[in-house]
Design a protein around this motif. Structure first.
Motif, PDB file in Angstrom:
ATOM      1  N   TYR A 157      -7.140   5.366   6.985  1.00  0.00           N
ATOM      2  CA  TYR A 157      -7.077   4.365   5.927  1.00  0.00           C
ATOM      3  C   TYR A 157      -8.243   4.612   4.983  1.00  0.00           C
ATOM      4  O   TYR A 157      -9.352   4.931   5.445  1.00  0.00           O
ATOM      5  CB  TYR A 157      -7.177   2.954   6.497  1.00  0.00           C
ATOM      6  N   GLY A 158      -8.021   4.455   3.664  1.00  0.00           N
ATOM      7  CA  GLY A 158      -9.139   4.714   2.763  1.00  0.00           C
ATOM      8  C   GLY A 158      -8.907   4.203   1.363  1.00  0.00           C
ATOM      9  O   GLY A 158      -7.914   3.521   1.082  1.00  0.00           O
ATOM     10  N   ASP A 159      -9.877   4.533   0.498  1.00  0.00           N
ATOM     11  CA  ASP A 159      -9.853   4.053  -0.880  1.00  0.00           C
ATOM     12  C   ASP A 159      -9.836   5.246  -1.822  1.00  0.00           C
ATOM     13  O   ASP A 159     -10.696   6.122  -1.735  1.00  0.00           O
ATOM     14  CB  ASP A 159     -11.105   3.199  -1.140  1.00  0.00           C
ATOM     15  N   PRO A 160      -8.873   5.242  -2.773  1.00  0.00           N
ATOM     16  CA  PRO A 160      -8.787   6.356  -3.707  1.00  0.00           C
ATOM     17  C   PRO A 160     -10.013   6.423  -4.606  1.00  0.00           C
ATOM     18  O   PRO A 160     -10.540   5.371  -5.009  1.00  0.00           O
ATOM     19  CB  PRO A 160      -7.544   6.056  -4.538  1.00  0.00           C
ATOM     20  N   VAL A 193      -8.984  10.520  -1.532  1.00  0.00           N
ATOM     21  CA  VAL A 193      -9.158   9.231  -0.846  1.00  0.00           C
ATOM     22  C   VAL A 193     -10.382   9.312   0.070  1.00  0.00           C
ATOM     23  O   VAL A 193     -10.470  10.220   0.910  1.00  0.00           O
ATOM     24  CB  VAL A 193      -7.896   8.891   0.003  1.00  0.00           C
ATOM     25  N   VAL A 225      -2.271   9.114   5.499  1.00  0.00           N
ATOM     26  CA  VAL A 225      -3.362   8.310   4.946  1.00  0.00           C
ATOM     27  C   VAL A 225      -2.750   7.131   4.189  1.00  0.00           C
ATOM     28  O   VAL A 225      -1.843   7.317   3.376  1.00  0.00           O
ATOM     29  CB  VAL A 225      -4.237   9.143   3.989  1.00  0.00           C
ATOM     30  N   PHE A 238      -3.425   3.910   1.610  1.00  0.00           N
ATOM     31  CA  PHE A 238      -4.398   3.538   0.573  1.00  0.00           C
ATOM     32  C   PHE A 238      -3.724   2.646  -0.461  1.00  0.00           C
ATOM     33  O   PHE A 238      -2.494   2.521  -0.495  1.00  0.00           O
ATOM     34  CB  PHE A 238      -4.956   4.803  -0.098  1.00  0.00           C
ATOM     35  N   ASP A 239      -4.555   2.001  -1.340  1.00  0.00           N
ATOM     36  CA  ASP A 239      -4.009   1.170  -2.420  1.00  0.00           C
ATOM     37  C   ASP A 239      -3.722   2.049  -3.625  1.00  0.00           C
ATOM     38  O   ASP A 239      -4.619   2.721  -4.127  1.00  0.00           O
ATOM     39  CB  ASP A 239      -5.015   0.076  -2.807  1.00  0.00           C
ATOM     40  N   SER A 276       1.418   5.439   1.274  1.00  0.00           N
ATOM     41  CA  SER A 276       0.948   6.432   2.222  1.00  0.00           C
ATOM     42  C   SER A 276       1.187   7.826   1.658  1.00  0.00           C
ATOM     43  O   SER A 276       1.998   8.026   0.754  1.00  0.00           O
ATOM     44  CB  SER A 276       1.630   6.266   3.578  1.00  0.00           C
ATOM     45  N   ARG A 279       0.847  -1.190   0.000  1.00  0.00           N
ATOM     46  CA  ARG A 279       0.000   0.000   0.000  1.00  0.00           C
ATOM     47  C   ARG A 279       0.885   1.242   0.000  1.00  0.00           C
ATOM     48  O   ARG A 279       2.071   1.150   0.268  1.00  0.00           O
ATOM     49  CB  ARG A 279      -0.910  -0.005   1.243  1.00  0.00           C
TER      50      ARG A 279
END
Ligand code: 5AD
Ligand code: SF4
Length: 459
Positions: A454-457, A443, A427, A429-430, A418, A416
């Motif tokens: 933590y999150g998703d773009p 994100v 943050v 994320f992938d 950051s 992942r």
């Protein structure tokens, strides 16, 4: 042709030291040295030291001792000292650290380092180069090119104010870093521009008490107007840098002091898009009695008033702080006042330090009367409080979309990435394929921990 001599740098202390180390590395590269693959293979090891707390000095001295002892198996090894300890210890350092090749003050180091290293590689020992006397430091050597590092840093620092004129009772900084000296805004703009050319997108302007930028022995150049109508030097500087260097997506400054939280500064933080909604504002204590003893120039209500004005003026601002526990005479009641003030300020993050007397400071004359075990307990209590508070602050981000500048693979999980928000929150994320450090990513935050989101773009 034989390989060029190689160097390694070991850095302790604040961001100013991180910055100085980076500049020294660039000077050594420009002088023909190569960065060593590891410290164990280096021909030259430089220790950039910090004096602010006793423990930092012990670590640097331990490191220097090990390095000098390693000389027995690495006879040509050059060991140099710079940073605040070079100033504090002066030529006496050679008695403390036998075998040290040279010691050089942090302000003198950029101009002197190449010569010192060259001479030391030729066998010179025991040279001490003090920092220039106040007023003498005006000639700043031009920034060396020194090449772009393999992974250019997205976040970068630029010093705008040397020294500190405050006289907090516990602090050794004024005696090791000297009187305040503000850099010329045009030199700062040039340096920020050079940083963005190396890949920086998030630039933090540095000073021990940064809001005193331009307030002593300094006149803002007349030919640099402020279209936004600012009259104070720091807001003017923020405006100038943001306007002249649009490649800077994020502009920060650290460390703050409540006295510097003026209406103009709050407006600069709100109205200049690049200036981040983030401020490190050391509180040190929440007890009026202790704050007075520390000579901080505010009481708890004054501090919290600065916090209120920041929160009202700058939407979504994140505030972080430093606190000292176990200052001489700190009672349980004083400590509880600190806990309450930290809760009222609603800090996103806090650094807690156990008081240690520093030579030559006013508070070193007081009895260091809070037992170490009690300092440790207070430290742990504040950290536990902050963990809960940090979690609560970060929970407010869950479900929201954060603007993140991607930095690179996450330290914990390299699959992942950051990055950082304007609030300086990390943050994780992938990464989308092809993502590069410095790219701006939106994100959606899915979960939070006290120090990390933590999150998703979003596509
Ligand atoms: N003891 C403990 N902490 C200190 N700091 C500065 N001087 C001391 C000292 N003598 C802390 C302050 C400052 C941070 C950089 O280090 O909290 O903000
Ligand atoms: Fe030390 Fe106070 Fe200066 Fe900060 S403002 S560096 S605490 S003297």
């Amino acid at each position: 042709m034989s390989a060029p001599p190689s160097f390694a740098l070991h850095t302790y202390g604040c961001q100013m030291n991180v910055r100085d180390s980076d500049l020294l590395a660039r000077r050594l590269r420009a002088a023909g040295l190569a960065e060593a693959a590891s410290e164990d293979e280096a021909d030259v090891v430089l220790v950039n030291s910090c004096s602010v707390r006793e423990k930092a000095e012990e670590k640097a001295l331990g490191k220097l001792g090990l390095l000098c002892a390693a000389r027995r198996s690495r006879p040509g090894l050059v060991v140099g000292l710079t940073g605040c300890m070079a100033n504090r210890l002066g030529p006496g350092v050679f008695g403390l650290v036998p075998g040290l090749s040279f010691s050089v003050g942090p302000r003198a180091a950029p101009a002197a380092i190449a010569g010192l290293v060259r001479d030391a590689l030729a066998g010179a020992r025991g040279r001490f180069v003090p920092d220039p006397a106040p007023g003498e430091a005006a000639s700043e050597p031009p920034l060396p090119d020194g090449g772009v590092p393999a992974a250019p840093p997205v976040q970068s620092y630029v010093t705008i104010l040397y020294g500190c004129n405050r006289r907090c009772s516990y602090c050794i900084v004024p005696s090791v870093r000297g009187r305040e000296e503000s850099r010329d805004p045009r030199a700062i703009v040039a340096e920020v521009r050079a940083e963005t050319a190396r890949g920086a997108r998030d630039v933090c302007l540095l000073g021990q008490s940064v809001m005193r930028y331009g307030l002593s022995g300094f006149a803002w150049p007349e030919n640099l107007p402020s279209p936004m109508g600012f009259t104070e030097p720091l807001p003017r500087l923020l405006e100038l840098v943001a306007r002249e260097v649009p490649e800077v997506l994020r502009l920060r400054f650290t460390s703050g002091h409540p006295a510097g939280v003026t209406d103009e500064l709050v407006r600069a933080m709100r109205e200049i898009p690049a200036v981040c909604p983030h401020l490190h504002l050391p509180m040190q204590s929440g007890s009026d009695r202790i704050l007075r003893a520390m000579r901080r120039g505010y009481d708890a209500a004054g501090y919290l008033d600065a916090v209120r004005r920041l929160r009202e003026g700058v939407p979504d601002i994140a505030l972080t702080t430093d606190v000292i526990v176990g200052y001489p005479g700190e009672t349980e009641e004083d400590f509880e006042a600190t806990r309450r003030a930290m809760e009222a300020a609603d800090f996103d993050n806090a650094f807690v330090f156990k008081y240690s007397p520093r030579p030559g400071t006013p508070s070193s004359l007081l009895e260091d009367d809070v037992p170490d075990a009690e300092k440790r307990r207070r430290d742990q209590v504040l950290l536990a409080d902050q963990d809960a508070r940090g979690q609560r602050c970060n929970d407010r981000w869950v479900g929201r979309v954060a603007e993140v500048i991607a930095e690179g693979p996450s330290l914990r999980n390299p699959a992942r990435w950051s990055g950082r928000t304007g609030q300086n929150k990390i943050v994780v994320f992938d990464p989308a394929p092809g993502l590069r450090p410095g790219d701006l990513v939106r994100v959606r935050i899915a979960s939070a921990r006290p120090q990390t989101l933590y999150g998703d773009p979003l596509p």
